[in-house]
Design a protein around this motif. Structure first.
Motif, PDB file in Angstrom:
ATOM      1  N   LYS A  28      29.657   0.981  18.014  1.00  0.00           N
ATOM      2  CA  LYS A  28      28.890  -0.193  18.419  1.00  0.00           C
ATOM      3  C   LYS A  28      27.562   0.224  19.041  1.00  0.00           C
ATOM      4  N   VAL A  29      26.491  -0.353  18.511  1.00  0.00           N
ATOM      5  CA  VAL A  29      25.161  -0.076  19.045  1.00  0.00           C
ATOM      6  C   VAL A  29      24.765  -1.215  19.976  1.00  0.00           C
ATOM      7  N   TYR A  30      24.518  -0.898  21.226  1.00  0.00           N
ATOM      8  CA  TYR A  30      24.155  -1.942  22.200  1.00  0.00           C
ATOM      9  C   TYR A  30      22.722  -2.405  21.959  1.00  0.00           C
ATOM     10  N   GLN A  31      22.559  -3.700  21.846  1.00  0.00           N
ATOM     11  CA  GLN A  31      21.230  -4.274  21.691  1.00  0.00           C
ATOM     12  C   GLN A  31      20.929  -5.147  22.905  1.00  0.00           C
ATOM     13  N   ALA A  32      19.824  -4.852  23.544  1.00  0.00           N
ATOM     14  CA  ALA A  32      19.431  -5.644  24.709  1.00  0.00           C
ATOM     15  C   ALA A  32      19.089  -7.067  24.266  1.00  0.00           C
ATOM     16  N   PRO A  33      19.438  -8.061  25.057  1.00  0.00           N
ATOM     17  CA  PRO A  33      19.102  -9.448  24.689  1.00  0.00           C
ATOM     18  C   PRO A  33      17.587  -9.631  24.599  1.00  0.00           C
ATOM     19  N   GLU A  34      17.178 -10.505  23.714  1.00  0.00           N
ATOM     20  CA  GLU A  34      15.753 -10.781  23.578  1.00  0.00           C
ATOM     21  C   GLU A  34      15.223 -11.433  24.850  1.00  0.00           C
ATOM     22  N   PRO A  35      14.012 -11.085  25.240  1.00  0.00           N
ATOM     23  CA  PRO A  35      13.433 -11.717  26.437  1.00  0.00           C
ATOM     24  C   PRO A  35      13.186 -13.200  26.178  1.00  0.00           C
ATOM     25  N   PRO A  36      13.207 -14.018  27.214  1.00  0.00           N
ATOM     26  CA  PRO A  36      12.927 -15.442  27.022  1.00  0.00           C
ATOM     27  C   PRO A  36      11.512 -15.642  26.476  1.00  0.00           C
ATOM     28  N   LYS A  37      11.317 -16.730  25.754  1.00  0.00           N
ATOM     29  CA  LYS A  37      10.010 -17.011  25.154  1.00  0.00           C
ATOM     30  C   LYS A  37       9.212 -17.973  26.025  1.00  0.00           C
ATOM     31  N   ILE A  38       7.901 -17.848  25.938  1.00  0.00           N
ATOM     32  CA  ILE A  38       7.033 -18.753  26.677  1.00  0.00           C
ATOM     33  C   ILE A  38       7.066 -20.128  26.013  1.00  0.00           C
ATOM     34  N   LYS A  39       7.242 -21.136  26.804  1.00  0.00           N
ATOM     35  CA  LYS A  39       7.374 -22.506  26.310  1.00  0.00           C
ATOM     36  C   LYS A  39       6.060 -23.021  25.729  1.00  0.00           C
ATOM     37  N   VAL A  40       6.167 -23.691  24.592  1.00  0.00           N
ATOM     38  CA  VAL A  40       5.000 -24.358  24.013  1.00  0.00           C
ATOM     39  C   VAL A  40       4.903 -25.744  24.643  1.00  0.00           C
ATOM     40  N   PRO A  41       3.834 -26.046  25.365  1.00  0.00           N
ATOM     41  CA  PRO A  41       3.753 -27.334  26.059  1.00  0.00           C
ATOM     42  C   PRO A  41       3.659 -28.509  25.093  1.00  0.00           C
ATOM     43  N   LEU A  42       4.260 -29.613  25.495  1.00  0.00           N
ATOM     44  CA  LEU A  42       4.199 -30.844  24.709  1.00  0.00           C
ATOM     45  C   LEU A  42       3.277 -31.828  25.427  1.00  0.00           C
ATOM     46  N   TYR A  43       1.986 -31.642  25.224  1.00  0.00           N
ATOM     47  CA  TYR A  43       0.999 -32.538  25.816  1.00  0.00           C
ATOM     48  C   TYR A  43       0.545 -33.527  24.746  1.00  0.00           C
ATOM     49  N   ASP A  44       0.994 -34.737  24.870  1.00  0.00           N
ATOM     50  CA  ASP A  44       0.606 -35.733  23.879  1.00  0.00           C
ATOM     51  C   ASP A  44       0.836 -37.114  24.474  1.00  0.00           C
ATOM     52  N   TYR A  45      -0.089 -38.036  24.184  1.00  0.00           N
ATOM     53  CA  TYR A  45       0.066 -39.402  24.649  1.00  0.00           C
ATOM     54  C   TYR A  45      -0.279 -40.348  23.522  1.00  0.00           C
ATOM     55  N   GLU A  46       0.637 -41.252  23.250  1.00  0.00           N
ATOM     56  CA  GLU A  46       0.435 -42.221  22.177  1.00  0.00           C
ATOM     57  C   GLU A  46       0.616 -43.622  22.759  1.00  0.00           C
ATOM     58  N   PRO A  47      -0.479 -44.342  23.009  1.00  0.00           N
ATOM     59  CA  PRO A  47      -0.358 -45.694  23.572  1.00  0.00           C
ATOM     60  C   PRO A  47       0.327 -46.640  22.599  1.00  0.00           C
ATOM     61  N   SER A  48       1.002 -47.626  23.151  1.00  0.00           N
ATOM     62  CA  SER A  48       1.760 -48.563  22.318  1.00  0.00           C
ATOM     63  C   SER A  48       0.865 -49.615  21.668  1.00  0.00           C
ATOM     64  N   VAL A  49      -0.317 -49.852  22.260  1.00  0.00           N
ATOM     65  CA  VAL A  49      -1.223 -50.881  21.750  1.00  0.00           C
ATOM     66  C   VAL A  49      -2.566 -50.252  21.411  1.00  0.00           C
ATOM     67  N   LYS A  50      -3.128 -50.626  20.271  1.00  0.00           N
ATOM     68  CA  LYS A  50      -4.440 -50.122  19.860  1.00  0.00           C
ATOM     69  C   LYS A  50      -5.385 -51.292  19.618  1.00  0.00           C
ATOM     70  N   GLU A  51      -6.615 -51.143  20.085  1.00  0.00           N
ATOM     71  CA  GLU A  51      -7.623 -52.173  19.879  1.00  0.00           C
ATOM     72  C   GLU A  51      -8.345 -51.945  18.553  1.00  0.00           C
ATOM     73  N   LYS A  52      -9.027 -52.979  18.102  1.00  0.00           N
ATOM     74  CA  LYS A  52      -9.805 -52.872  16.880  1.00  0.00           C
ATOM     75  C   LYS A  52     -10.941 -51.877  17.080  1.00  0.00           C
ATOM     76  N   SER A  53     -11.231 -51.056  16.076  1.00  0.00           N
ATOM     77  CA  SER A  53     -12.252 -50.021  16.167  1.00  0.00           C
ATOM     78  C   SER A  53     -13.607 -50.603  16.600  1.00  0.00           C
ATOM     79  N   LYS A  54     -14.213 -49.978  17.636  1.00  0.00           N
ATOM     80  CA  LYS A  54     -15.537 -50.328  18.153  1.00  0.00           C
ATOM     81  C   LYS A  54     -15.627 -51.762  18.664  1.00  0.00           C
ATOM     82  N   SER A  55     -14.492 -52.340  19.011  1.00  0.00           N
ATOM     83  CA  SER A  55     -14.487 -53.719  19.495  1.00  0.00           C
ATOM     84  C   SER A  55     -15.083 -53.865  20.884  1.00  0.00           C
TER      85      SER A  55
END
Length: 262
Positions: A28-55
């Motif tokens: 058996k060959v011992y393998q060290a566990p993989e290091p934790p990964k850096i989190k990819v941030p989830l920065y996003d905002y989607e409003p529920s209501v949109k106005e008419k363009s250039k209104s």
């Protein structure tokens, strides 16, 4: 005759050795566990209501959100990711509110005069953060060097434990694009949050530089807190960037420009 018997014996021995090797349990060959990964941030905002363009019949000049100078961690990727994502979503939010947008520009000094002149209002986003580390404990890890009378302990690295305290606010500032005279402001307070941290990688120097660059155990919990801040900022900003409240500011812009002779 003897040579034939000897040859047969060698063949039998070889077969026995081969069988023994084949049937032996695999090493058996011992393998060290993989290091934790850096989190990819989830920065996003989607409003529920949109106005008419250039209104809204308002042209906004948009400058990228920026941190106050006192925040010493503003250049680290986990914080620049936050501000860059805000720039994109403020552009989208203004557009969906019915405004016309010029930009976003990285700095105000990048904006040419014609863009300032042809814009009715300018939106600046000021990020005022504080990352307090008074509850973080630094533990030195030493090793013994030399022997006998010459033996001494030498610092090898540090470990950290405890928690950061992140707090602050985001200021929305609407001003006249040429003179930058402030016309409207809204401060969005952000709840103070405790962020537990430990280091995954050894820390050689007593500062957070390497940890904020590459250590998932430090970066990931901060990113999680920033994701919550992001939602708070845009939920509040969406309500306050109301054309009914901001469109009347165009009259003040006309007065300022007439007074300054622009």
């Amino acid at each position: 005759m003897w040579q034939k018997q000897n040859h047969s014996s060698l063949i039998v021995l070889a077969l026995f050795v081969s069988f023994a090797i084949a049937s032996a349990p695999a090493t058996k060959v011992y393998q060290a566990p993989e290091p934790p990964k850096i989190k990819v941030p989830l920065y996003d905002y989607e409003p529920s209501v949109k106005e008419k363009s250039k209104s809204a019949q308002v042209v906004f000049l948009l400058v990228d959100p920026s941190y106050q100078d006192k925040f010493k961690y503003s250049s680290y990727k986990l914080f620049t990711d936050f501000s860059k994502a805000m720039s994109s979503d403020f552009n989208e939010a203004l557009t969906q509110k019915g405004y016309t947008v010029r930009g976003p520009f990285e700095y105000y000094d990048q904006v040419v005069y014609s863009d300032k002149k042809e814009s009715d209002l300018m939106l600046s986003v000021d990020i005022d953060f504080d990352l307090n580390d008074q509850n973080v404990t630094w533990t030195p890890v030493n090793y013994l060097q030399g022997s006998g009378r010459n033996a001494r302990y030498v610092l090898n690295h540090y470990n950290i434990s405890g928690f950061f305290v992140l707090s602050g606010k985001v200021n929305l500032i609407v001003s006249e694009p040429i003179t930058r005279e402030k016309l409207w402001a809204k401060s969005i307070p952000l709840k103070q949050v405790e962020i537990p941290i430990t280091n995954y990688y050894q820390i050689i120097e007593k500062n957070y530089h390497s940890s904020l660059l590459k250590d998932p155990n430090v970066i990931n919990p901060i990113v999680s807190a920033l994701e919550q801040y992001y939602k708070t900022v845009f939920t509040t900003a969406w309500v306050n960037l109301d054309p009914n409240e901001l469109t009347p500011l165009k009259k003040e812009v006309i007065e300022i420009r007439e007074k300054k002779k622009y």
